[in-house]
Design an enzyme around this catalytic site. Structure first.
Site, mmCIF file in Angstrom:
data_model
loop_
_atom_site.group_PDB
_atom_site.id
_atom_site.type_symbol
_atom_site.label_atom_id
_atom_site.label_comp_id
_atom_site.label_asym_id
_atom_site.label_seq_id
_atom_site.Cartn_x
_atom_site.Cartn_y
_atom_site.Cartn_z
ATOM 1 N N GLU A 1 1.778 -20.228 24.595
ATOM 2 C CA GLU A 1 1.521 -21.601 24.182
ATOM 3 C C GLU A 1 0.152 -22.092 24.671
ATOM 4 O OE1 GLU A 1 5.792 -23.518 23.352
ATOM 5 O OE2 GLU A 1 5.457 -23.004 25.458
ATOM 6 N N GLU B 1 12.088 -18.074 25.158
ATOM 7 C CA GLU B 1 12.937 -19.233 25.428
ATOM 8 C C GLU B 1 14.352 -19.104 24.863
ATOM 9 O OE1 GLU B 1 8.754 -20.783 25.868
ATOM 10 O OE2 GLU B 1 9.807 -19.371 24.569
#
Length: 261
Positions: free
Chosen positions: A115, A135
């Site tokens: 990210e 995640e």
């Protein structure tokens, strides 16, 4: 005295921002994210700084979030760690950096590392880098922008292949899908990132920032909004001292020394 979790170093107009928790594969704690946000704020606020380089100490860029530290801090609105004067390093709160960032990755680059890459402008990775958006394997979703930026950068299918499985992929795949712009031999990634940052820093800073801003307007608000801003941005830049410096350098075939005005 506690060791600094985020290292900052100025090299001319470039700010190096280093993740410094190598004994934990640079897994990010709350304090580390806070200090990273503060470093981004320093980059954005100082007119002498033109480009940031994000890198990591040790063999790995980051193993992701330190969930033992971060988990208990997650609230109804997610994770609030940006201090006064700071900028969210993933830039998912409506405010973006006005200056470009080049990222250098190596070893493990998981979750928040991807990210950070997606929130950067150019990414250089060593060929030994391994990526994963883990995640869904931890029972949460990517909350640092991967669901927004990954499909745009890599295409829907390429992004979903990795977001929805949590599988690991290598640097060759990251380069193929556009997550990474350049690959280097292991150990050379920071040198190359610095070369690119210094090349950017040598350009007219107002022009660099205006180009970045217009591209981000297109990304966030669509083509029409970006098109509407082109004329006014060009008129403003044309009246700048840097534009005069650039034109004179072109006419005299000399190297311009831009001043940011």
């Amino acid at each position: 005295m506690a060791e600094q979790l985020i290292l900052t170093e100025r090299r001319g107009h470039v700010l190096l921002i280093g993740l410094n928790r190598p004994d934990k594969r640079n897994a990010a704690t709350f304090d580390m994210l806070r200090d990273l946000a503060a470093a981004y704020g320093e980059l954005d606020d100082d007119p002498e700084l033109r480009v940031g380089v994000v890198w990591a100490v040790g063999d790995h860029f980051t193993g992701g979030l330190d969930l033992a530290d971060i988990g208990p801090r997650l609230g109804s609105d997610g994770l609030d760690f940006v201090p006064d004067g700071g900028i969210h390093p993933w830039q998912v709160d409506g405010r973006s950096l006005t200056k470009p960032v080049v990222m250098a990755a190596q070893g493990t680059c998981f979750t928040l590392g991807i990210e950070l890459a997606l929130a950067s402008d150019i990414v250089v990775a060593a060929t030994d880098t391994r990526f994963a958006q883990l995640e869904v394997s931890r029972g949460i979703l990517p909350f640092g922008g991967a669901t927004i930026r990954f499909p745009r950068a890599a295409g829907w299918g390429n992004a979903m292949r990795w977001i929805l499985t949590g599988d690991t992929f290598d640097a060759t795949e990251a380069h193929r899908i556009g997550l990474v712009q350049e690959l280097t031999e292991p150990g050379k990634q920071l040198d190359r990132a610095l070369e690119l940052a210094e090349r950017i820093a040598a350009q007219a800073p107002l022009a660099v920032q205006a180009s970045l801003a217009n591209a981000r307007t297109a990304f966030r608000e669509g083509d029409a909004a970006a098109e509407a801003g082109l004329g006014p941005a060009l008129a403003s830049l044309a009246a700048s001292e840097d534009a005069a410096i650039g034109m004179k350098a072109f006419a005299t075939r000399t190297t311009p020394e831009f001043v940011g005005r």
